[in-house]
Design an enzyme around this catalytic site. Structure first.
Site, PDB file in Angstrom:
ATOM      1  N   CYS A 149      29.543  -4.370  40.586  1.00 42.40           N
ATOM      2  CA  CYS A 149      29.638  -5.682  39.934  1.00 42.40           C
ATOM      3  C   CYS A 149      30.438  -6.692  40.752  1.00 42.40           C
ATOM      4  CB  CYS A 149      30.235  -5.552  38.541  1.00 42.40           C
ATOM      5  SG  CYS A 149      32.002  -5.225  38.557  1.00 42.40           S
ATOM      6  N   CYS A 195      34.417  -3.790  43.595  1.00 39.53           N
ATOM      7  CA  CYS A 195      33.488  -2.835  43.005  1.00 39.53           C
ATOM      8  C   CYS A 195      32.115  -3.012  43.651  1.00 39.53           C
ATOM      9  CB  CYS A 195      33.396  -3.057  41.500  1.00 39.53           C
ATOM     10  SG  CYS A 195      32.078  -2.080  40.739  1.00 39.53           S
ATOM     11  N   ASP A 215      64.949  44.975  42.531  1.00 37.27           N
ATOM     12  CA  ASP A 215      65.855  44.526  43.596  1.00 37.27           C
ATOM     13  C   ASP A 215      67.085  45.427  43.676  1.00 37.27           C
ATOM     14  OD1 ASP A 215      64.115  42.507  44.080  1.00 37.27           O
ATOM     15  OD2 ASP A 215      65.270  40.966  43.016  1.00 37.27           O
ATOM     16  N   LYS A 267      31.311  43.510  47.791  1.00 38.67           N
ATOM     17  CA  LYS A 267      31.460  43.354  49.231  1.00 38.67           C
ATOM     18  C   LYS A 267      32.581  42.346  49.450  1.00 38.67           C
ATOM     19  CE  LYS A 267      29.027  42.859  53.546  1.00 38.67           C
ATOM     20  NZ  LYS A 267      29.960  41.961  54.220  1.00 38.67           N
ATOM     21  N   LEU A 271      26.770  46.858  58.065  1.00 37.81           N
ATOM     22  CA  LEU A 271      25.750  47.122  57.052  1.00 37.81           C
ATOM     23  C   LEU A 271      24.570  46.208  57.291  1.00 37.81           C
ATOM     24  CD1 LEU A 271      28.117  47.095  53.945  1.00 37.81           C
ATOM     25  CD2 LEU A 271      26.833  49.083  54.739  1.00 37.81           C
ATOM     26  N   GLU A 288      29.650  48.765  44.803  1.00 38.41           N
ATOM     27  CA  GLU A 288      30.969  48.126  44.855  1.00 38.41           C
ATOM     28  C   GLU A 288      30.851  46.692  45.362  1.00 38.41           C
ATOM     29  OE1 GLU A 288      32.496  50.559  48.741  1.00 38.41           O
ATOM     30  OE2 GLU A 288      32.124  51.708  46.916  1.00 38.41           O
ATOM     31  N   ASP A 295      61.923  42.493  37.932  1.00 36.36           N
ATOM     32  CA  ASP A 295      62.200  42.208  39.342  1.00 36.36           C
ATOM     33  C   ASP A 295      63.652  42.537  39.676  1.00 36.36           C
ATOM     34  OD1 ASP A 295      59.671  41.318  39.294  1.00 36.36           O
ATOM     35  OD2 ASP A 295      60.119  39.229  39.841  1.00 36.36           O
ATOM     36  N   GLU A 311      39.316  46.642  53.515  1.00 36.11           N
ATOM     37  CA  GLU A 311      39.305  45.230  53.841  1.00 36.11           C
ATOM     38  C   GLU A 311      40.647  44.594  53.472  1.00 36.11           C
ATOM     39  OE1 GLU A 311      36.108  44.581  54.934  1.00 36.11           O
ATOM     40  OE2 GLU A 311      35.817  42.424  54.728  1.00 36.11           O
ATOM     41  N   CYS A 349      37.611  -0.258  39.360  1.00 40.81           N
ATOM     42  CA  CYS A 349      36.939  -1.547  39.231  1.00 40.81           C
ATOM     43  C   CYS A 349      37.552  -2.259  38.031  1.00 40.81           C
ATOM     44  CB  CYS A 349      35.453  -1.295  39.004  1.00 40.81           C
ATOM     45  SG  CYS A 349      34.581  -2.655  38.225  1.00 40.81           S
TER      46      CYS A 349
END
Ligand code: IVH
Length: 675
Positions: free
Chosen positions: A415, A412, A40, A118, A86, A116, A36, A176, A430
């Site tokens: 119980c 609870c 940069d 979709k 489609l 492929e 990186d 897409e 509980c």
């Protein structure tokens, strides 16, 4: 002078080419070849040079991705050829019918298909003139879309300029725009921290990010792109024979093309591809909602033509939807093995992710508050892969005036014991412990499970009956069960009753690790149980140990140590264990030698971290030596670390140790210390 400018031009070009290439490596191939920092540096160099020669700045320079002023409105763009949709298939039979139509239409026996994924994102069209990205638009109604060029320019996976000498005069790429699942989760986390709206799914997040009038907002969201075809074109070199060749061509122009694109013959291959991608779906970095089959030959495509708005030569084979809307009828509170109270949504049955769902987890009370869920709401339910269905969000527009808020009970529901929520915990529990029938059932089921005592045939339904008929309250009661009692239960044939009794009998011979795991001590999973068995070598030693000693076991910290001592401090638990042993539950003694505790060693209780490879021993050997002397080995360096033992090629733990001023030892120094 001109010469000077030309040299600058060349230098600019070289830098831009280089940066484009590294962008491609990083954003398209996911395989950066420089750091990186180096990237940069190149980028700054280009920026500085462009600042000195502002007239030489071109829009397709990598420095010019962001910078356009916010728009008041998107303008309309008319697609030069419409962006079609489609037709969909859900069942195998529909795909078989599609293949039959294609074969009959073309009068051939077997069809070559390009297949492929979709992509579940937003369709866009990208126009390149003379190799430069000029306009980008949404699909809109298929004929006219919105001009979102400024926003698309910020997507680093989209080239601003085509990396080829042989540029087509005009090339429209279709594909897409998506947000990767990981980036979606990060974005929602940030939105949550800022108190802003969270997105329901990656598709909505991508849509919300792309339809921003201020391109700086789009630039701050990580979007990506996958190409799946072309629109209008002018120029040579663009393949005219097969769709798959077009995809390869687009890949050479540095457009992202899914790795899963393939070419195959015949309908059976299509169906196994569907199945294969379905299996892969959860592990893909982006959402897909099916696969697409396209007749590969462009000549055949043309011959088949279109019906209304969809081509006859392609079809989308969709996966069952993973999200669906339904009504939240009520909220039950379930009690888990360790007493955790979990709110569970009772839903109007809805078909989602391929099954009918009637229950979904709501996680905890905070989550219900955060999502503003009320009983009677219309909610979105999600079921992905094999995970437990969950309520994702409320459809606010449909909130019923009669919708009721949910209140987490303070007792609870099974119980009646008090429910408490410890500070810092999201879960209420509980306090009934093993006297709570719900916890009894869970504890018994866990005790009998495959990785614990492995009692075959002892499933949820049976445990339910055994506890409800007061035949079994604790795991120890299992070993007192009589055949006649079992055979009297509903739907219990004599043979199954025999099998269960035999399975219970068989489970008596076990291992210490399994037995510890089977006890269901909070925070003690299978791996921890193994470590405990290895370290203590005997149940009595484990039962009588203290927190300090426990923390010398690998990966055991104060919380787990506390859970273990709490468990054994409970007389009821000791009683159950005694009964189990009396019934004959046993394991081979001292298969592993217990580690001798050295009370007065110099490193007793000291915390070590190992990094890099040591010259004469493996890390496991070093770990054992440290344990044997009462030291503890943890995985990460913190201010609590006493020593970092560093071998060759140490990792970032070494740097962190230096930063925190932790003592660093080599192998020799470690051995000295252990002496
Ligand atoms: S081909 C003439 N391939 O699905 C056919 N479309 O209903 C043009 N989509 O709006 C589309 N992945 O956005 C094609 N691999 C893929 C696709 C794909 C997703 C979307 C596309 C289109 C919709 C069609």
């Amino acid at each position: 002078m001109n010469n000077g400018i030309e040299a600058i031009q060349q230098q600019l070009q070289k830098l831009r080419d280089l940066i484009d290439l590294h962008n491609y490596q990083y954003y398209v191939l996911d395989d950066p070849i420089i750091s990186d920092a180096e990237y940069d540096q190149l980028f700054r160099e280009l920026q500085q040079l462009e600042q000195r020669y502002p007239r030489l700045v071109v829009p397709e320079s990598p420095t010019q991705r962001i910078g356009a002023a916010p728009l008041k409105d998107f303008s309309q763009v008319t697609h030069r050829t419409p962006m079609l949709s489609l037709s969909n298939a859900f069942e195998d039979a529909e795909v078989e019918a599609f293949d039959r139509r294609v074969r009959e239409g073309l009068e051939v026996d077997c069809i070559e298909y390009a297949v492929e994924p979709k992509f579940d994102g937003l369709a866009v069209s990208l126009c390149y003139e003379q190799g430069v990205f000029i306009t980008g638009a949404t699909r809109g109604d298929g004929n006219t879309g919105e001009d979102i060029t400024q926003n698309l320019r910020t997507i680093k996976a989209i080239p601003l300029r085509l990396p080829t000498e042989n540029v087509p005069a005009l090339l429209e790429v279709r594909g897409e725009v998506l947000m990767l699942k990981a980036d979606f989760l990060k974005l929602n986390e940030q939105q949550h921290e800022k108190g802003e709206k969270e997105f329901a799914n990656p598709r909505n997040a991508a849509a919300g990010s792309l339809r921003q009038l201020d391109p700086r907002i789009t630039a701050s969201r990580r979007l990506t792109f996958f190409a799946y075809g072309i629109g209008v074109t002018e120029g040579e070199n663009i393949p005219t024979d097969k769709h798959s060749h077009i995809m390869t061509y687009l890949a050479t122009l540095h457009f992202p093309v899914a790795r899963e694109c393939q070419v195959m013959m015949g309908v059976e291959a299509l169906l196994s591809y569907y199945h294969e991608i379905g299996q892969l779906r959860e592990r893909l970095p982006y959402d897909i909602d099916g696969v697409v089959y396209k007749v590969n030959s462009l000549r055949q495509q043309e011959e088949l033509g279109f019906v209304s708005r969809a081509p006859r030569f392609a079809i989308a084979h969709k996966f069952p939807a993973q999200e669906a809307m339904t009504e939240l009828l009520g909220i039950d509170v379930q009690v888990g093995r360790t007493g955790a109270l979990t709110p569970v949504a009772r839903l109007k049955p809805v078909f989602v992710g391929g099954v009918t769902v009637t229950n979904a987890t709501l996680h905890n009370a905070d989550e219900i508050k955060r999502k503003n869920i009320m009983i009677g709401d219309t909610v979105m339910v999600r079921r992905a892969g094999d995970v437990i269905p969950e309520v994702v969000s409320v459809v606010m527009a449909q909130r019923n005036v009669l919708a009721k808020p949910f209140v987490m009970p303070d007792h609870c529901p099974v119980c009646g014991a008090r429910a408490v929520r410890l500070p810092g915990e999201t879960i209420a529990r509980c306090t009934g412990g093993l006297f709570c029938p719900a916890q009894q059932k869970r504890a018994i089921l866990h005790f009998a499970s495959r990785r614990a005592m492995d009692i075959e045939g002892l499933g949820g339904k049976l445990v339910e009956q055994l506890v409800d008929h007061a035949l079994v309250r604790t795991p120890a009661d299992l070993y007192k069960l009589e055949l006649s009692a079992l055979a009297n239960l509903e739907r219990m044939a004599e043979k199954s009753a025999n099998n269960i009794v035999a399975a219970i009998e068989k489970s008596k011979h076990t291992t210490l690790a399994r037995f510890i795991y089977a006890l269901g001590i909070r925070n003690v999973g299978e791996a921890t149980a193994k470590e405990l068995a290895r370290y203590f070598g005997s149940l009595d030693r484990l039962m009588d140990t203290d927190r300090e000693r426990l923390q010398q076991v690998t990966d055991i910290g104060p919380t787990v140590a506390q859970s273990i001592t709490d468990f054994f401090a409970e007389p009821h638990n000791r009683e159950v264990i005694a009964q189990l042993r009396l019934s004959g539950v046993n394991w081979q003694k001292n298969v592993v030698e217990p580690v001798q505790l050295v009370q007065h060693s110099a490193i007793n209780g000291k915390i070590f971290v190992l990094t890099g490879s040591l010259p004469n021993m493996t890390r496991d050997e070093a770990k054992e030596k440290i344990h044997a002397m009462g030291g503890k080995v943890t995985g990460s360096v913190s201010t609590k670390t006493d020593y970092v033992v560093a071998g060759a090629d140490p990792g970032s733990k070494y740097d962190k140790a230096v930063k925190l001023g932790v003592v660093i030892l080599d192998e020799e120094a470690l051995l000295d210390l252990l002496q």
